[in-house]
Design a protein around this motif. Structure first.
Motif, mmCIF file in Angstrom:
data_model
loop_
_atom_site.group_PDB
_atom_site.id
_atom_site.type_symbol
_atom_site.label_atom_id
_atom_site.label_comp_id
_atom_site.label_asym_id
_atom_site.label_seq_id
_atom_site.Cartn_x
_atom_site.Cartn_y
_atom_site.Cartn_z
ATOM 1 N N ARG A 1 -16.528 13.376 -10.509
ATOM 2 C CA ARG A 1 -15.386 14.038 -11.142
ATOM 3 C C ARG A 1 -15.819 14.639 -12.475
ATOM 4 N NH1 ARG A 1 -10.089 11.850 -9.560
ATOM 5 N NH2 ARG A 1 -10.380 10.639 -7.656
ATOM 6 N N LEU A 2 -15.463 15.908 -12.678
ATOM 7 C CA LEU A 2 -15.801 16.598 -13.918
ATOM 8 C C LEU A 2 -14.569 17.338 -14.419
ATOM 9 C CD1 LEU A 2 -17.759 17.603 -16.074
ATOM 10 C CD2 LEU A 2 -18.531 19.371 -14.483
ATOM 11 N N ASP A 3 -14.077 16.926 -15.576
ATOM 12 C CA ASP A 3 -12.888 17.524 -16.159
ATOM 13 C C ASP A 3 -13.269 18.320 -17.409
ATOM 14 O OD1 ASP A 3 -10.438 18.230 -17.153
ATOM 15 O OD2 ASP A 3 -9.559 16.224 -17.056
ATOM 16 N N LEU A 4 -13.143 19.644 -17.315
ATOM 17 C CA LEU A 4 -13.493 20.556 -18.403
ATOM 18 C C LEU A 4 -12.272 21.318 -18.904
ATOM 19 C CD1 LEU A 4 -16.711 21.995 -16.730
ATOM 20 C CD2 LEU A 4 -16.650 20.398 -18.652
ATOM 21 N N GLU A 5 -11.100 20.888 -18.545
ATOM 22 C CA GLU A 5 -9.882 21.616 -18.894
ATOM 23 C C GLU A 5 -9.673 21.708 -20.402
ATOM 24 O OE1 GLU A 5 -6.508 20.041 -16.837
ATOM 25 O OE2 GLU A 5 -7.180 20.778 -14.890
ATOM 26 N N LYS A 6 -9.045 22.810 -20.810
ATOM 27 C CA LYS A 6 -8.660 23.048 -22.208
ATOM 28 C C LYS A 6 -9.863 23.001 -23.150
ATOM 29 C CE LYS A 6 -4.752 21.941 -23.923
ATOM 30 N NZ LYS A 6 -3.587 21.246 -24.508
ATOM 31 N N ASN A 7 -10.846 23.842 -22.853
ATOM 32 C CA ASN A 7 -11.963 24.071 -23.750
ATOM 33 C C ASN A 7 -12.053 25.573 -24.027
ATOM 34 O OD1 ASN A 7 -13.844 21.617 -24.455
ATOM 35 N ND2 ASN A 7 -13.034 21.200 -22.413
ATOM 36 N N ARG B 1 -9.156 24.236 -15.863
ATOM 37 C CA ARG B 1 -7.959 24.948 -16.308
ATOM 38 C C ARG B 1 -8.023 25.232 -17.817
ATOM 39 N NH1 ARG B 1 -2.980 22.733 -18.229
ATOM 40 N NH2 ARG B 1 -3.860 20.659 -17.851
ATOM 41 N N ASN B 2 -7.448 26.369 -18.210
ATOM 42 C CA ASN B 2 -7.331 26.736 -19.627
ATOM 43 C C ASN B 2 -8.675 26.821 -20.336
ATOM 44 O OD1 ASN B 2 -4.391 25.280 -19.224
ATOM 45 N ND2 ASN B 2 -4.312 26.942 -20.707
ATOM 46 N N ASN C 1 -7.576 31.149 -16.533
ATOM 47 C CA ASN C 1 -8.843 31.636 -17.046
ATOM 48 C C ASN C 1 -8.820 33.160 -17.020
ATOM 49 O OD1 ASN C 1 -11.167 29.570 -17.689
ATOM 50 N ND2 ASN C 1 -9.918 28.634 -16.086
ATOM 51 N N CYS C 2 -9.982 33.777 -16.987
ATOM 52 C CA CYS C 2 -10.054 35.244 -17.047
ATOM 53 C C CYS C 2 -10.851 35.812 -15.873
ATOM 54 C CB CYS C 2 -10.701 35.681 -18.363
ATOM 55 S SG CYS C 2 -9.885 35.044 -19.843
ATOM 56 N N LEU C 3 -10.835 35.130 -14.746
ATOM 57 C CA LEU C 3 -11.611 35.566 -13.584
ATOM 58 C C LEU C 3 -11.146 36.927 -13.075
ATOM 59 C CD1 LEU C 3 -11.810 32.250 -11.539
ATOM 60 C CD2 LEU C 3 -13.650 33.301 -12.853
ATOM 61 N N THR C 4 -12.085 37.824 -12.877
ATOM 62 C CA THR C 4 -11.774 39.133 -12.300
ATOM 63 C C THR C 4 -12.243 39.222 -10.847
ATOM 64 O OG1 THR C 4 -13.847 40.027 -13.179
ATOM 65 C CG2 THR C 4 -11.863 40.300 -14.523
ATOM 66 N N GLU C 5 -13.125 38.297 -10.469
ATOM 67 C CA GLU C 5 -13.613 38.261 -9.093
ATOM 68 C C GLU C 5 -14.150 36.880 -8.779
ATOM 69 O OE1 GLU C 5 -16.833 40.990 -8.674
ATOM 70 O OE2 GLU C 5 -18.075 40.023 -10.203
ATOM 71 N N ASP D 1 -2.986 32.281 -12.513
ATOM 72 C CA ASP D 1 -3.095 32.927 -13.825
ATOM 73 C C ASP D 1 -4.525 33.317 -14.186
ATOM 74 O OD1 ASP D 1 -2.386 34.020 -16.221
ATOM 75 O OD2 ASP D 1 -1.867 32.147 -17.205
ATOM 76 N N ASN D 2 -5.077 34.217 -13.381
ATOM 77 C CA ASN D 2 -6.350 34.856 -13.694
ATOM 78 C C ASN D 2 -6.148 36.368 -13.616
ATOM 79 O OD1 ASN D 2 -8.903 33.005 -14.025
ATOM 80 N ND2 ASN D 2 -7.562 31.948 -12.577
ATOM 81 N N LYS D 3 -7.214 37.119 -13.383
ATOM 82 C CA LYS D 3 -7.113 38.575 -13.327
ATOM 83 C C LYS D 3 -7.737 39.104 -12.041
ATOM 84 C CE LYS D 3 -7.215 38.927 -18.382
ATOM 85 N NZ LYS D 3 -7.906 39.489 -19.568
#
Length: 560
Positions: free
Chosen positions: A212-218, A239-240, A264-268, A286-288
């Motif tokens: 398990r790896l939690d990297l949310e809100k960085n 997330r975030n 995040n800001c994923l476009t692809e 909520d990405n792009k």
């Protein structure tokens, strides 16, 4: 020598410690069976205290007397208000668990490194800004919790904790991680939630046991290519952050079950995402994203897919290969159509495509035999395919705010339907067959062009909510009294001038809105509705009916 402490035989030194603590706390310390950090008490083995928890007892300072309990293997000082630890803590050579959560510690003494038997160290919710390098001497440590502190960095020596399995650093101020962390070969769980990380160590892929790896809100903008080396990883939460692309290596996460990249800001997405062969949950909210790779169809185990709040204009035909997909969320995109292959989603139970630009629905939707919820509100649908009415399992159908002018007679086939939302369309009449929906509990028809309601509605014995606000209805028919299960009846903003007396015999009616009509007189029979909790009517009508309104208020009915 031994002494009896409230029916528990103890060695004399241990007895004296408890007596001092009892005097300090003003209460007896109970003997308990098991060690638990949240349970006040002590445990005994061979007349020696082996476990002590002062959980929640505001001592204000570290009780010096406990330093003589040399047989301790468990010590909890959680939420005791202590602000420092003395060097004498290094005398607990047998100590395996040390719980110090919820205190005011600003530093951990360097002698912590002498606790060579320690397996679990809990420093959660203190005021620590750093951890000592000596922490690396705890070679038997399996679990370290330093969450909810003010840590800005982690000591390089953490890489020496070869037995560490769980590392919780959530809610700190970390801006980077030492490369030495990648040597934690047994690490199973790593939580870095809510920090200030901008990058991960390049060799993070060496953590091959990580589950398990939690990297949310960085503040991560990218991931290292080596992340694909985490072949045991099952849960990855990101997330975030500010991630604009995923490395191709992410396809190497062969054990990944859940992937959350919301906000995040994923476009692809890379084509390699199709390699996540055991993935069951994918959240891309909520990405792009404007397109999806065809390889997404290879996610054969996928059950939950959330794509809402992106910029998708179409979906690949390969979508139809997602045979195990149960939930598909597409709301708030720019879709004008759905692929015909959607009919291949044989396990689908929820399809949410509201707030798009859909003008048509493919006929293949009629093959989704397990579909229970179909959410299509706020689109541009002027018609519906006949096959939609083959959905025998459908329980909720939401078609609010489209451009529908009628409802097909075949609606009667939706025998499992319990909720039907048709607000904000252009419907002028309803088919008689709507009365065949015997399981219907909620019917919303607000903001349409209805002038009357079909008499067949009286057959809806289970109907609990009927909303017909803002139509052109002139008469409320007498058969409304047949709707014995009705709890909500709203017919505001119509042209009704007379309320039929039978309406007030409804035994379960609780909410009634008759406002903005042509009603000039409120019949006294309304007092027959003893179940009424909320009643909305025009102010003028309220003034004319003061006596009736007063009696309703006395029954604790809210008048609006």
């Amino acid at each position: 020598m031994y002494r009896d402490y409230h029916n528990t035989s103890l060695k004399l030194d241990d007895y004296h410690v408890l007596m001092e603590l009892e005097h300090l706390l003003g209460e007896v310390i109970p003997c308990v069976k098991d060690n638990h950090p949240g349970q006040f008490g002590f445990t005994v083995f061979e007349q020696q205290i082996t476990g002590l928890s002062l959980y929640g007892k505001e001592t204000g300072q570290y009780p010096d007397s406990i330093s003589s309990l040399h047989s301790l293997i468990f010590l909890s000082l959680d939420q005791t208000g202590i602000a420092w630890l003395p060097d004498t803590i290094s005398g607990f050579l047998r100590l395996e668990e040390l719980h110090l959560a919820g205190n005011q510690l600003k530093e951990v003494p360097v002698v912590i490194g002498n606790l060579k038997s320690l397996r679990y160290l809990d420093l959660d919710a203190n005021s620590l800004s750093f951890l000592p390098e000596e922490l690396g001497g705890l070679l038997k440590l399996e679990r370290l919790d330093a969450s909810y502190n003010r840590l800005t960095h982690i000591p390089e020596s953490i890489g020496s904790l070869s037995g560490l399995r769980i590392l919780n650093l959530r809610c700190n101020c970390l801006e980077y991680l030492p490369d030495s962390m990648c040597r934690l070969s047994l690490l199973d769980t790593l939580s870095l939630y809510d920090n200030k990380l901008t990058a991960l160590p390049g060799d993070i892929g060496r953590l091959t046991r990580l589950n398990r790896l939690d990297l949310e809100k960085n503040q991560l903008a990218s991931l290292p290519e080596s992340i694909g080396g985490l072949t045991s990883l099952q849960k990855l939460w990101m997330r975030n952050n500010r991630i604009s692309r995923l490395p191709a290596g992410i396809g190497g996460l062969e054990s990944l079950d859940a992937l959350n990249i919301r906000c995040n800001c994923l476009t692809e997405l890379p084509e390699s995402i199709g390699g996540l062969s055991v993935l069951t949950e994918l959240k891309l909210y909520d990405n792009k994203l404007s397109t999806l790779p065809a390889s997404i169809g290879r996610l054969e185990k996928l059950e939950y897919l959330d794509l809402q709040l992106n910029q998708l204009t179409s979906l690949p035909e390969s979508f139809g290969q997602l045979k195990n997909l149960r939930v598909l969320i597409l709301e708030y995109n720019a879709l004008t159509s759905l692929p015909g292959s959607i009919g291949g989603l044989e396990s689908l139970q929820l399809l949410d495509a509201k707030k798009n630009r859909l003008t048509t629905i493919p006929a293949q939707i009629g093959t989704l035999s397990n579909l229970r919820q179909l959410i299509l509100n706020d689109n541009a649908l002027a018609g519906l395919p006949e096959t939609l009415f083959n959905l025998q399992s459908l329980e909720i159908l939401n078609l609010r705010y489209n451009a529908l002018s009628s409802l097909p007679d075949r609606v009667k086939n939706l025998q499992s339907l319990s909720r039907l939302y048709l607000d904000g369309n252009k419907i002028t009449c309803l088919p008689d067959s709507i009365g065949d929906l015997v399981n219907l509990k909620v019917l919303k028809l607000n903001v349409n062009r209805l002038q009357s309601l079909p008499g067949s509605l009286q057959q809806l014995g289970k109907l609990e909510q009927l909303f017909i606000n803002e139509n052109h209805i002139k008469n409320i028919p007498d058969w409304f009294c047949c709707l014995r299960s009705l709890k909500y009846l709203y017919f505001a903003a119509n042209n009704v001038s007379l309320i039929p007396g039978g309406l007030f015999d409804l035994p379960n009616l609780q909410y009634l809105d008759i406002s903005d009509n042509n009603i000039t007189e409120l019949p006294g029979t309304i007092l027959n509705i003893h179940s009424l909790k909320w009643f909305h009517l025009d102010s003028e009508l309220r003034k004319k009916s003061e006596s009736i309104i007063s009696q309703m208020k006395a029954r604790e009915c809210t008048i609006v």
